[in-house]
Design an enzyme around this catalytic site. Sequence first.
Site, PDB file in Angstrom:
ATOM      1  N   ARG A   1      38.407  18.297   3.262  1.00  0.00           N
ATOM      2  CA  ARG A   1      38.950  17.063   3.857  1.00  0.00           C
ATOM      3  C   ARG A   1      37.823  16.092   4.198  1.00  0.00           C
ATOM      4  O   ARG A   1      38.018  14.876   4.132  1.00  0.00           O
ATOM      5  CB  ARG A   1      39.756  17.400   5.110  1.00  0.00           C
ATOM      6  CG  ARG A   1      41.097  17.981   4.737  1.00  0.00           C
ATOM      7  CD  ARG A   1      42.057  17.944   5.884  1.00  0.00           C
ATOM      8  NE  ARG A   1      43.374  18.263   5.398  1.00  0.00           N
ATOM      9  CZ  ARG A   1      44.312  18.859   6.120  1.00  0.00           C
ATOM     10  NH1 ARG A   1      44.070  19.199   7.373  1.00  0.00           N
ATOM     11  NH2 ARG A   1      45.489  19.096   5.609  1.00  0.00           N
TER      12      ARG A   1
ATOM     13  N   GLY B   1      51.020  20.583   1.146  1.00  0.00           N
ATOM     14  CA  GLY B   1      51.529  21.747   1.869  1.00  0.00           C
ATOM     15  C   GLY B   1      51.317  23.038   1.102  1.00  0.00           C
ATOM     16  O   GLY B   1      50.317  23.212   0.402  1.00  0.00           O
TER      17      GLY B   1
ATOM     18  N   LYS C   1      63.343  26.220   4.584  1.00  0.00           N
ATOM     19  CA  LYS C   1      64.599  25.733   5.164  1.00  0.00           C
ATOM     20  C   LYS C   1      65.149  24.489   4.472  1.00  0.00           C
ATOM     21  O   LYS C   1      64.424  23.538   4.215  1.00  0.00           O
ATOM     22  CB  LYS C   1      64.376  25.411   6.647  1.00  0.00           C
ATOM     23  CG  LYS C   1      64.264  26.657   7.502  1.00  0.00           C
ATOM     24  CD  LYS C   1      63.947  26.294   8.922  1.00  0.00           C
ATOM     25  CE  LYS C   1      65.211  26.186   9.745  1.00  0.00           C
ATOM     26  NZ  LYS C   1      64.891  25.834  11.144  1.00  0.00           N
TER      27      LYS C   1
ATOM     28  N   GLY D   1      53.408  16.959   5.035  1.00  0.00           N
ATOM     29  CA  GLY D   1      54.421  16.212   5.793  1.00  0.00           C
ATOM     30  C   GLY D   1      54.463  14.758   5.366  1.00  0.00           C
ATOM     31  O   GLY D   1      55.534  14.176   5.160  1.00  0.00           O
TER      32      GLY D   1
HETATM   33  P1  AMP Z   1      58.030  25.366   3.438  1.00  0.00           P
HETATM   34  O1  AMP Z   1      57.045  25.184   4.546  1.00  0.00           O
HETATM   35  O2  AMP Z   1      59.422  25.014   3.787  1.00  0.00           O
HETATM   36  O3  AMP Z   1      57.562  24.696   2.139  1.00  0.00           O
HETATM   37  O4  AMP Z   1      58.096  26.948   3.160  1.00  0.00           O
HETATM   38  C1  AMP Z   1      57.024  27.650   2.633  1.00  0.00           C
HETATM   39  C2  AMP Z   1      57.232  29.112   2.931  1.00  0.00           C
HETATM   40  O5  AMP Z   1      58.445  29.542   2.359  1.00  0.00           O
HETATM   41  C3  AMP Z   1      56.147  30.005   2.340  1.00  0.00           C
HETATM   42  O6  AMP Z   1      55.457  30.597   3.405  1.00  0.00           O
HETATM   43  C4  AMP Z   1      56.899  31.039   1.530  1.00  0.00           C
HETATM   44  O7  AMP Z   1      56.436  32.350   1.731  1.00  0.00           O
HETATM   45  C5  AMP Z   1      58.317  30.914   2.060  1.00  0.00           C
HETATM   46  N1  AMP Z   1      59.297  31.339   1.073  1.00  0.00           N
HETATM   47  C6  AMP Z   1      59.463  30.873  -0.170  1.00  0.00           C
HETATM   48  N2  AMP Z   1      60.450  31.528  -0.800  1.00  0.00           N
HETATM   49  C7  AMP Z   1      60.928  32.443   0.068  1.00  0.00           C
HETATM   50  C8  AMP Z   1      61.972  33.438   0.006  1.00  0.00           C
HETATM   51  N3  AMP Z   1      62.678  33.573  -1.102  1.00  0.00           N
HETATM   52  N4  AMP Z   1      62.202  34.175   1.106  1.00  0.00           N
HETATM   53  C9  AMP Z   1      61.463  33.983   2.219  1.00  0.00           C
HETATM   54  N5  AMP Z   1      60.474  33.085   2.340  1.00  0.00           N
HETATM   55  C10 AMP Z   1      60.206  32.321   1.278  1.00  0.00           C
END
Ligand code: AMP
Length: 408
Positions: free
Chosen positions: A35, A366, A213, A389
Amino acid sequence: MLTVKDLTNLQGKVVYVRVDFNVPQKDGVIRDNNRIKAALPTIEELVKKGARLVLMSHLGKIKWKEPDPEKIEAMKKANDMAPVAGELQKLLPGVKVHFSPATRGEALKEAVAALKDGEILLAQNTRYEKGEEKNDPELAKDWAALADAYVMDAFGSAHRAHASTVGVPAILKEEGKPVALGYLMLKEVENLTRCVEVKKEDRPYVAILGGLKVTDKIQVIDTLLKKCDYIIIGGAMSYTFRKAEGANIGKSFLDEGALEYAKKCLEEAHGRIILPVDSVCTDSFEPVEGRKIIEVEGDIPEGFEGVDIGPKSAARFAEIISKAKMVFWNGPMGVFEQAEFQEGTKRVCEAIRDLNGKAFTVCGGGDSASAVKQFGYKADFSHVSTGGGASLEMIQNDGHLPGVDILK
Ligand code: AMP
């Protein structure tokens, strides 16, 4: 919008530069200086023009709601910017880098007044100031009073309307002083703007979303549904959509509150949302030894959890990606942190590599950016964003971010 390149007559002028030096560090040891390196083109340009640079950045979190003052002090200590000044000095051996332990007041004013042309002063963590995250007008006034011009180069913070990202440039603009984008910001804004101002030649436009999520990504899904030809959904998110379709998802992660939303999306998308048809599943994350890992098509058996897309889904996703002229990707296809569940995310990287630069491809920062770098595919993308973000907000808000709009 002005850019740092447009700024002239800077000899002897103080330029307030908001950088993103929120580097991973512990006990004063910086684990990754990327960074800091990313801000060097902007810094070097200003140094070359003879400006006196006041650099400000946040580092980590300080929870001001914490009632125990000792704990606040401990958080401050854990997020001390002084080692970052040392690192910056190493990266710019020919330039004098000073550090100011003060974030405000006489001590800071004196340190700024002592600067010579082409020198740099890095101030202590902006979040040492309680008013930073609230965009406190008094704090912004104090900071703005130091500067003759403002440059924003902290893309990772541009979605936050804080004193250092919005308060200061608002005042300087009001006073008729120049406010400009730095080089890092310029690259981010140009690339992400292209993802929302879709041209004919960018179609088919394919978005790939993954991660945990649905709730976190509702606005981005809404925007992308309007702009994209296809939205591929993998990762944990996809199981909420599969459930909405009526599938059995076993004990896969379910975002219960977003189930109705997922149903509505599927109805309105008329087949433009592409979901996995098979999954890699496990009966447990822990203990790793003795756990069962299976590949299933369609429904997921009771007691199993989908943790990656399966090979048929990966092939289907790759087929759609192969026809794309533009791709925006955010979120891993599975639990890529574990070797057994990386394949789906890797296959998406390969599909993008196989486009051979024939499409405009953006990875939105991310976790997906970490995966792209970890698996060695960064060079295959047109752009890998530095702000998770911020890039999502820029997409969902149709190209708008508080820290960018204020510079217009
Ligand atoms: P996000 O911050 O919403 O982009 O989520 C990223 C996280 O989602 C990572 O740490 C992944 O390990 C988790 N992830 C992705 N696919 C799955 C899954 N099928 N079940 C549980 N966690 C997941």
